[in-house]
Scaffold this motif. Structure first.
Motif, short mmCIF file in Angstrom:
data_model
loop_
_atom_site.label_atom_id
_atom_site.label_comp_id
_atom_site.label_asym_id
_atom_site.label_seq_id
_atom_site.Cartn_x
_atom_site.Cartn_y
_atom_site.Cartn_z
N GLY A 144 27.61 46.45 -54.98
CA GLY A 144 27.65 45.70 -53.72
C GLY A 144 28.09 44.28 -53.99
N ALA A 145 29.26 43.89 -53.47
CA ALA A 145 29.80 42.56 -53.74
C ALA A 145 30.50 42.03 -52.50
CB ALA A 145 30.78 42.61 -54.92
N ARG A 146 30.57 40.71 -52.43
CA ARG A 146 31.26 40.04 -51.32
C ARG A 146 32.20 38.98 -51.87
NH1 ARG A 146 27.07 38.66 -46.39
NH2 ARG A 146 25.69 40.46 -46.61
N ILE A 147 33.33 38.83 -51.18
CA ILE A 147 34.27 37.75 -51.45
C ILE A 147 34.43 36.96 -50.16
CG2 ILE A 147 36.60 37.11 -52.17
CD1 ILE A 147 36.75 39.82 -53.63
N VAL A 190 41.75 41.33 -45.17
CA VAL A 190 41.98 42.57 -44.44
C VAL A 190 42.30 43.71 -45.40
CG1 VAL A 190 43.51 43.71 -42.78
CG2 VAL A 190 42.74 41.36 -42.36
N GLU A 191 43.26 43.48 -46.30
CA GLU A 191 43.71 44.57 -47.17
C GLU A 191 42.73 44.86 -48.30
OE1 GLU A 191 46.37 47.61 -48.51
OE2 GLU A 191 45.88 46.65 -46.60
N ALA A 192 42.10 43.82 -48.86
CA ALA A 192 41.13 44.05 -49.93
C ALA A 192 39.96 44.88 -49.43
CB ALA A 192 40.64 42.72 -50.49
N THR A 193 39.51 44.61 -48.21
CA THR A 193 38.42 45.41 -47.65
C THR A 193 38.86 46.85 -47.46
OG1 THR A 193 37.41 43.49 -46.57
CG2 THR A 193 36.87 45.66 -45.68
N ARG A 194 40.07 47.05 -46.98
CA ARG A 194 40.56 48.42 -46.79
C ARG A 194 40.59 49.17 -48.11
NH1 ARG A 194 44.96 51.72 -47.00
NH2 ARG A 194 46.31 50.19 -48.04
N ARG A 195 41.02 48.51 -49.16
CA ARG A 195 41.15 49.17 -50.46
C ARG A 195 39.83 49.30 -51.21
NH1 ARG A 195 46.61 48.80 -53.04
NH2 ARG A 195 48.09 48.31 -51.37
N TRP A 196 38.93 48.34 -51.01
CA TRP A 196 37.76 48.24 -51.88
C TRP A 196 36.43 48.56 -51.22
CZ3 TRP A 196 39.02 42.83 -54.46
CH2 TRP A 196 40.17 42.97 -55.27
N ALA A 197 36.41 48.78 -49.93
CA ALA A 197 35.12 49.01 -49.25
C ALA A 197 34.37 50.20 -49.82
CB ALA A 197 35.35 49.19 -47.75
N ASP A 198 35.08 51.24 -50.21
CA ASP A 198 34.41 52.42 -50.76
C ASP A 198 33.69 52.11 -52.06
OD1 ASP A 198 35.24 53.94 -48.64
OD2 ASP A 198 36.89 54.93 -49.71
N ALA A 199 34.08 51.02 -52.72
CA ALA A 199 33.41 50.58 -53.95
C ALA A 199 32.31 49.57 -53.65
CB ALA A 199 34.42 49.98 -54.92
N ILE A 201 32.72 46.71 -51.95
CA ILE A 201 33.26 45.34 -52.01
C ILE A 201 33.83 44.98 -50.65
CG2 ILE A 201 34.86 43.79 -53.19
CD1 ILE A 201 34.93 46.00 -55.45
N PHE A 202 33.32 43.91 -50.06
CA PHE A 202 33.76 43.49 -48.73
C PHE A 202 34.25 42.04 -48.78
CE2 PHE A 202 31.00 47.05 -48.09
CZ PHE A 202 31.64 47.79 -47.10
N VAL A 203 35.36 41.80 -48.10
CA VAL A 203 36.02 40.50 -48.17
C VAL A 203 36.22 39.96 -46.76
CG1 VAL A 203 37.98 39.23 -49.11
CG2 VAL A 203 37.27 41.40 -50.17
N ASN A 204 35.85 38.71 -46.55
CA ASN A 204 36.08 38.03 -45.28
C ASN A 204 36.68 36.65 -45.55
OD1 ASN A 204 34.92 39.81 -43.08
ND2 ASN A 204 33.15 39.69 -44.44
N ALA A 205 37.35 36.13 -44.54
CA ALA A 205 37.91 34.79 -44.61
C ALA A 205 37.19 33.88 -43.63
CB ALA A 205 39.41 34.83 -44.31
N LEU A 206 37.41 32.58 -43.78
CA LEU A 206 36.69 31.64 -42.92
C LEU A 206 37.42 30.32 -42.81
CD1 LEU A 206 34.76 29.25 -44.72
CD2 LEU A 206 34.42 31.48 -45.84
N HIS A 207 37.19 29.65 -41.70
CA HIS A 207 37.62 28.26 -41.48
C HIS A 207 36.38 27.39 -41.58
CE1 HIS A 207 39.21 24.65 -39.77
NE2 HIS A 207 38.56 24.78 -38.63
N PRO A 208 36.35 26.44 -42.51
CA PRO A 208 35.12 25.65 -42.71
C PRO A 208 34.89 24.57 -41.67
CG PRO A 208 36.81 24.91 -44.22
CD PRO A 208 37.38 26.12 -43.51
N GLY A 209 35.94 24.16 -40.94
CA GLY A 209 35.82 23.08 -39.98
C GLY A 209 36.54 21.83 -40.48
N SER A 210 36.44 20.78 -39.71
CA SER A 210 37.11 19.52 -40.04
C SER A 210 36.19 18.68 -40.91
CB SER A 210 37.47 18.76 -38.75
OG SER A 210 38.07 17.53 -39.06
#
Length: 304
Positions: A144-147, A190-199, A201-210
């Protein structure tokens, strides 16, 4: 607790125990990277700051230790140098639960790596792409990992222009380069989650703000003011602790267990941009599965 643009990373992580978890924060020697590393370590994670300047990284590690008694490791990593990325991934041993792709460069004059790649795309996307793919076995071993990839509202400046990513034919402008590199950060999720979710591994992106940080060192004040004025709520400037909040939310919140391929801001999923020209929300091209798959294949070919 309801989170918003004023929420701090400390508030997000309250009550979360990361004991036994291992984390890497790129660019953890300055800006929101320091606060990201600080709160992860304070919650019990074994944190490594991956930085170009090891001396600056050690100073940041010392400040974190003085603040909350937590110890963090420091390792050399230059994301614009693929040899450095390969050395880092080869040296990493054991599982990895959290990767915060925080480092980046914003709107410099046209600069190329020795390979001829435009610096922003090379650093913000290709460097982190090589890092994450190189660390895949460690993510898979974590159970179980997150990026969390720090993107930006700046992605609205440009989609990825596949026909001329590195500005060999078209005229270079700093914010077009920055925009497509930040779009690439989101497409990677988007693509890393599609490829790696079965392992697991989940990947999300973010905007931190100003936030006012060293990231803007290449940007003239007039351009910076103009960009901020285009953003709704631009009068509000976050502290680094507030800027790190969404990174910590994406990386640690129980609400996002098993969630990937999305983009967040102010500790909530970003809303779609209403119409072209608006400088708020998430552009549809940044979540396009076809573009995400194409970017993955182009990135592999570029690095091969």
């Amino acid at each position: 607790m309801a989170f918003d643009q004023t929420t701090t990373a400390d508030e997000v992580i309250a009550g979360i125990d990361l004991s036994g978890k291992r984390a890497i924060v790129t660019g953890g020697a300055s800006g929101i990277g320091v606060d990201t590393a600080r709160v992860l370590a304070g919650a019990g994670a074994d944190v490594t700051i991956a930085v170009r300047n090891v001396d600056a990284g050690r100073q940041a590690a010392d400040r974190i230790h003085e603040t909350n008694g937590a110890k963090v490791q420091v390792a050399q990593l230059d994301l614009a140098d693929q040899a450095s990325v390969r050395a880092f991934t080869a040296a990493w041993e054991g599982p990895l639960h959290l990767l915060i792709n925080n480092a980046g460069v914003m709107a410099p004059p046209l600069t190329r790596t020795p390979e001829g790649w435009e610096l922003q795309f090379a650093t913000n996307h290709l460097g982190h792409f090589a890092l994450a793919t190189g660390l895949y076995p460690s993510f898979a071993a974590a159970g179980g990992a997150r990026i969390a990839s720090v993107a930006s509202t700046g992605h609205l400046f440009s989609p990825v222009i596949f026909e001329d990513i590195h500005f060999r034919e078209r005229v270079y402008t700093p914010f077009l380069g920055y925009g497509q590199s930040k779009t690439a950060n989101i497409l990677f999720a988007v693509e890393a989650t599609r490829r790696w979710a079965d392992a697991g591994i989940f990947v999300n992106a973010l905007h931190p703000g100003s936030i006012v940080t060293n990231l803007q060192r290449h940007v003239v004040q007039e351009d910076l003011n103009r960009m901020r004025d285009e953003v709704r709520g631009s009068a509000f400037r976050k502290t680094t602790a507030q800027g790190a909040a969404t990174s910590i939310y994406v990386a640690t919140s129980p609400d996002l267990e098993g969630v990937g391929g999305k983009h967040f801001e102010d500790c909530a999923e970003a809303k779609p941009r209403v119409q072209d020209g608006d400088f708020e929300g998430i552009a549809s091209y940044a979540l396009d599965p076809a573009a995400a798959e194409r970017l993955w294949e182009v990135s592999l070919a570029t690095l091969s």
